[in-house]
Structures are given as C-alpha cells and as structure tokens.
Design a protein around this motif. Sequence first.
Motif, PDB file in Angstrom:
ATOM      1  N   ALA A 251       4.491 -12.324   8.690  1.00 14.19           N
ATOM      2  CA  ALA A 251       3.384 -11.650   7.987  1.00 14.19           C
ATOM      3  C   ALA A 251       2.320 -12.668   7.619  1.00 14.19           C
ATOM      4  O   ALA A 251       2.616 -13.687   6.992  1.00 14.19           O
ATOM      5  CB  ALA A 251       3.915 -10.971   6.722  1.00 14.19           C
ATOM      6  N   ILE A 252       1.066 -12.391   7.998  1.00 18.24           N
ATOM      7  CA  ILE A 252      -0.016 -13.295   7.598  1.00 18.24           C
ATOM      8  C   ILE A 252      -0.943 -12.629   6.579  1.00 18.24           C
ATOM      9  O   ILE A 252      -1.769 -13.285   5.969  1.00 18.24           O
ATOM     10  CB  ILE A 252      -0.810 -13.838   8.820  1.00 18.24           C
ATOM     11  CG1 ILE A 252      -1.303 -12.705   9.729  1.00 18.24           C
ATOM     12  CG2 ILE A 252       0.048 -14.814   9.612  1.00 18.24           C
ATOM     13  CD1 ILE A 252      -2.195 -13.195  10.860  1.00 18.24           C
ATOM     14  N   SER A 253      -0.786 -11.318   6.392  1.00 14.85           N
ATOM     15  CA  SER A 253      -1.560 -10.585   5.379  1.00 14.85           C
ATOM     16  C   SER A 253      -0.758  -9.348   5.015  1.00 14.85           C
ATOM     17  O   SER A 253       0.080  -8.905   5.788  1.00 14.85           O
ATOM     18  CB  SER A 253      -2.912 -10.121   5.927  1.00 14.85           C
ATOM     19  OG  SER A 253      -3.729 -11.224   6.209  1.00 14.85           O
ATOM     20  N   SER A 254      -1.051  -8.795   3.829  1.00 20.34           N
ATOM     21  CA  SER A 254      -0.389  -7.532   3.505  1.00 20.34           C
ATOM     22  C   SER A 254      -1.265  -6.643   2.652  1.00 20.34           C
ATOM     23  O   SER A 254      -2.098  -7.123   1.879  1.00 20.34           O
ATOM     24  CB  SER A 254       0.968  -7.781   2.839  1.00 20.34           C
ATOM     25  OG  SER A 254       0.792  -8.136   1.506  1.00 20.34           O
ATOM     26  N   GLY A 255      -1.076  -5.337   2.825  1.00 20.79           N
ATOM     27  CA  GLY A 255      -1.831  -4.345   2.061  1.00 20.79           C
ATOM     28  C   GLY A 255      -0.846  -3.482   1.287  1.00 20.79           C
ATOM     29  O   GLY A 255       0.076  -2.919   1.881  1.00 20.79           O
ATOM     30  N   ASN A 256      -1.027  -3.401  -0.021  1.00 22.41           N
ATOM     31  CA  ASN A 256      -0.059  -2.724  -0.880  1.00 22.41           C
ATOM     32  C   ASN A 256      -0.727  -1.661  -1.740  1.00 22.41           C
ATOM     33  O   ASN A 256      -1.785  -1.904  -2.330  1.00 22.41           O
ATOM     34  CB  ASN A 256       0.593  -3.737  -1.833  1.00 22.41           C
ATOM     35  CG  ASN A 256       1.183  -4.929  -1.097  1.00 22.41           C
ATOM     36  OD1 ASN A 256       2.288  -4.848  -0.581  1.00 22.41           O
ATOM     37  ND2 ASN A 256       0.410  -6.004  -0.998  1.00 22.41           N
ATOM     38  N   TYR A 257      -0.096  -0.493  -1.804  1.00 18.16           N
ATOM     39  CA  TYR A 257      -0.525   0.545  -2.740  1.00 18.16           C
ATOM     40  C   TYR A 257       0.551   0.619  -3.815  1.00 18.16           C
ATOM     41  O   TYR A 257       1.726   0.848  -3.509  1.00 18.16           O
ATOM     42  CB  TYR A 257      -0.671   1.883  -1.998  1.00 18.16           C
ATOM     43  CG  TYR A 257      -0.938   3.074  -2.893  1.00 18.16           C
ATOM     44  CD1 TYR A 257      -1.787   2.984  -4.001  1.00 18.16           C
ATOM     45  CD2 TYR A 257      -0.336   4.307  -2.622  1.00 18.16           C
ATOM     46  CE1 TYR A 257      -2.015   4.084  -4.813  1.00 18.16           C
ATOM     47  CE2 TYR A 257      -0.574   5.416  -3.432  1.00 18.16           C
ATOM     48  CZ  TYR A 257      -1.417   5.291  -4.527  1.00 18.16           C
ATOM     49  OH  TYR A 257      -1.644   6.379  -5.341  1.00 18.16           O
ATOM     50  N   HIS A 258       0.158   0.371  -5.077  1.00 19.95           N
ATOM     51  CA  HIS A 258       1.153   0.272  -6.160  1.00 19.95           C
ATOM     52  C   HIS A 258       1.347   1.589  -6.908  1.00 19.95           C
ATOM     53  O   HIS A 258       2.064   1.600  -7.909  1.00 19.95           O
ATOM     54  CB  HIS A 258       0.724  -0.788  -7.175  1.00 19.95           C
ATOM     55  CG  HIS A 258       0.219  -2.069  -6.574  1.00 19.95           C
ATOM     56  ND1 HIS A 258      -1.066  -2.541  -6.774  1.00 19.95           N
ATOM     57  CD2 HIS A 258       0.817  -2.965  -5.767  1.00 19.95           C
ATOM     58  CE1 HIS A 258      -1.235  -3.688  -6.127  1.00 19.95           C
ATOM     59  NE2 HIS A 258      -0.115  -3.969  -5.511  1.00 19.95           N
ATOM     60  N   GLU A 259       0.679   2.636  -6.471  1.00 17.95           N
ATOM     61  CA  GLU A 259       0.619   3.888  -7.237  1.00 17.95           C
ATOM     62  C   GLU A 259       0.212   3.526  -8.681  1.00 17.95           C
ATOM     63  O   GLU A 259      -0.688   2.718  -8.852  1.00 17.95           O
ATOM     64  CB  GLU A 259       1.957   4.634  -7.143  1.00 17.95           C
ATOM     65  CG  GLU A 259       2.314   4.955  -5.680  1.00 17.95           C
ATOM     66  CD  GLU A 259       3.644   5.667  -5.507  1.00 17.95           C
ATOM     67  OE1 GLU A 259       4.678   5.079  -5.873  1.00 17.95           O
ATOM     68  OE2 GLU A 259       3.647   6.800  -4.985  1.00 17.95           O
ATOM     69  N   ASP A 260       0.910   4.080  -9.712  1.00 19.31           N
ATOM     70  CA  ASP A 260       0.478   3.755 -11.081  1.00 19.31           C
ATOM     71  C   ASP A 260       1.359   2.670 -11.718  1.00 19.31           C
ATOM     72  O   ASP A 260       1.412   2.536 -12.939  1.00 19.31           O
ATOM     73  CB  ASP A 260       0.484   5.021 -11.953  1.00 19.31           C
ATOM     74  CG  ASP A 260       1.883   5.565 -12.166  1.00 19.31           C
ATOM     75  OD1 ASP A 260       2.845   5.024 -11.551  1.00 19.31           O
ATOM     76  OD2 ASP A 260       2.042   6.534 -12.938  1.00 19.31           O
ATOM     77  N   HIS A 261       2.068   1.876 -10.872  1.00 20.42           N
ATOM     78  CA  HIS A 261       2.998   0.861 -11.378  1.00 20.42           C
ATOM     79  C   HIS A 261       2.337  -0.080 -12.401  1.00 20.42           C
ATOM     80  O   HIS A 261       2.815  -0.232 -13.527  1.00 20.42           O
ATOM     81  CB  HIS A 261       3.559   0.065 -10.198  1.00 20.42           C
ATOM     82  CG  HIS A 261       4.490  -1.053 -10.580  1.00 20.42           C
ATOM     83  ND1 HIS A 261       5.757  -0.816 -11.081  1.00 20.42           N
ATOM     84  CD2 HIS A 261       4.342  -2.396 -10.552  1.00 20.42           C
ATOM     85  CE1 HIS A 261       6.346  -1.979 -11.338  1.00 20.42           C
ATOM     86  NE2 HIS A 261       5.513  -2.952 -11.027  1.00 20.42           N
TER      87      HIS A 261
END
Length: 316
Positions: A251-261
């Motif tokens: 992995a050289i980059s990552s995209g994350n959706y945390h919701e309402d964490h």
Amino acid sequence: MTTEPDVLDAERAFEAELLQAQWLLPTLGAGVTGTGVAMEAVIQGLQRLARDRVARHLPRPGALQSVRFPPVNGRSMLERTDYVASFPQLLGTVDVFSGDTKDHRRLLADREAGLPWDGHLHTSDYALVPAACHPLYAWLSQVNAATVDGTVWTITGDCFRNEPSPDPMRLVSFRMLEFVLVGSPEQAVAHRTAMLELGQGLLAGLGLAVTVEGANDPFFGRAGVMLAKGQRAAELKFEITTEIYPGRNTAISSGNYHEDHFGAEFDLRTPDGSVAHSACFGFGLERIALALARTHGTDLRTWPESVRDLLGLDAA
Ligand code: ATP
Ligand code: ZN
Ligand code: MG
C-alpha cells in the motif's frame, strides 16, 4: 509462489541499494531512517504536486486549509481515537525522568554498571502520533462547530508505529500527507471517492502501476479479526497498492471513511448540529518515493522528463 527467504532477500537487497545511493540515511534506531538529498527532493515535489491537484479539484478557492501538528500529542489521544484498544501493538508513549539528584545518581550508577537504566524513567502524559489526521480531530473538538463544514484540511505528519521490519517500505517513523474532510456523511463519502480517483491518477501519472483494493486495518487480537471483517464488509478502507516485490502488493496510499467514529468521540458537529462524519486520504510519502526509485532507479537524472517536470526536479 514466493517463499519467505526470497521475500527477505528482496527486501534486504532493496534496502542495501537505497543505503548505497544515500536515499536512506541510517540512524541508531532499527526501522528509523533519515532521507537523503534526492529522496527528499522527490518527497517535497510529491507534496507540492498533491496539494496543488487537490486545491484545483475543490469547488471553491481556499477550501483547502494547511495545518501542522508535531509528532507528539497528549497520551489521552490514543484512548480517544481507540488506538490503545485497536492497535496496542503499534503504539508508543514517551518515557521521561522526573527524579531528584539522588534518583539521577542511582540511574547513573546502574548505567555505569552496565545495567538497564530505563527503570528510572516513567511513562509521561505524552504519546507519539500514529496517524497524521488524529491531532486534527483533537484540535477541532476544542474549536467551534463552524469549522466542521466540509473544509478539506491538509497535514503532513510524522507518524510512529512500532513495526520494525527489514523492509524499507515499512518504517517505524514515516511521513503521511493527508487530506481530511470532517462534515456531513455525504461530504465525507464523496471526499473519499474523489481522493481515491485523484490519488490513483496522480500516482499513475508518475509512472507507477497502481491498483485500488479493499483493505482493513491490522486490528489486534482475536476480536480484531471480526473488526477487520466488518471494516471490509462496510467498504470503509481502500488502499492504492503497487508491486514492489514480485507477487506482493504494498500500500502506498489509503482512503478511509470513518463514519461517525471520530465525530462521536470528539463531539464534532456540523453547523446543523448533527454528529460529523469524516474521511481521510493519506499518501505514504516515503513509500511513494521508494516505489518511484524501484520503478525509475535512484538516479534522478535518468527519470522520465514528464516525471521530473511533475515533481519539479529540475529546480532541485
Ligand atoms: P499497511 O497495510 O502496509 O500496514 P496501513 O494500512 O497500516 O499500511 P494506513 O494506516 O492506511 O496504512 O496509512 C496510510 C499510508 O501510510 C499507507 O498507505 C502507507 O503508504 C503509509 N504507511 C503506513 N504504515 C507505514 C510504515 N510502517 N512505513 C511507511 N509508510 C507507512
Ligand atoms: Zn487519517
Ligand atoms: Mg493496510
């Protein structure tokens, strides 16, 4: 199928090449490296290019805000982000000495006797930051809600993760260039999608053969297996990967959706009062630079002209 010794050999050979070319500068810590002149020029170019691309992509001028946080934060941050619950194997706190002269004499006596002296230290209220976006949530929780409006924040942060490895792609201290949005669920999801596309285009434009893959974080322990499965099923994390070693993507980059964490824990609210959602996109700066070295070599003079232009290497 690649066997384990082959993998280790490939990692060691790559590390030796990078040390020889002074891309990596050794330090006294295993898995901790400095960055040589050529590699640093590439990293600075990457940051300029990525920030410029994201700023141009955003609908209104000034929507990209650049802030900076140090590599150290309050230890409570590890609790508030759940890092201590989910990734205890990666965290690091800061030990300090706060004794008097007698205590110091005892410490020195142990050291002179060749004994461990770290028992004279104690854990402070400080911890090392494991992800560049975490300090942002802690800060936003202390300012008013008007800032939780879908602004995109950019941060380059030094991140610490206790995962020493012979692989130069896996460092203990590394830089993450993040683009973070805190706002409504729709804004967060749209940001993650747009950034993955933009990131993929940017990296491909630099000559890297990249793939986008669903991914999960390395949650600790048996309960972690379930968390990882849940994260994958909900499609919360995607990685942009490239093949550094035969048959294995990194992995050289990552995209994350945390919701309402983070929104719920830090009480981040959008102007209409609802709990904010967040998404972040992180470019692993050392990993991208090293992937470029793997592809184009360590001598910047021989890199394709288009890549040199994009990274502004002629001025370097
Ligand atoms: P991996 O799957 O390789 O363990 P990760 O999923 O833990 O990485 P993230 O937490 O998503 O990584 O971090 C964002 C980016 O930071 C990664 O895509 C990667 O480019 C970079 N990164 C993560 N860990 C390291 C490390 N130990 N050394 C160098 N770069 C790293
Ligand atoms: Zn993040
Ligand atoms: Mg991963």
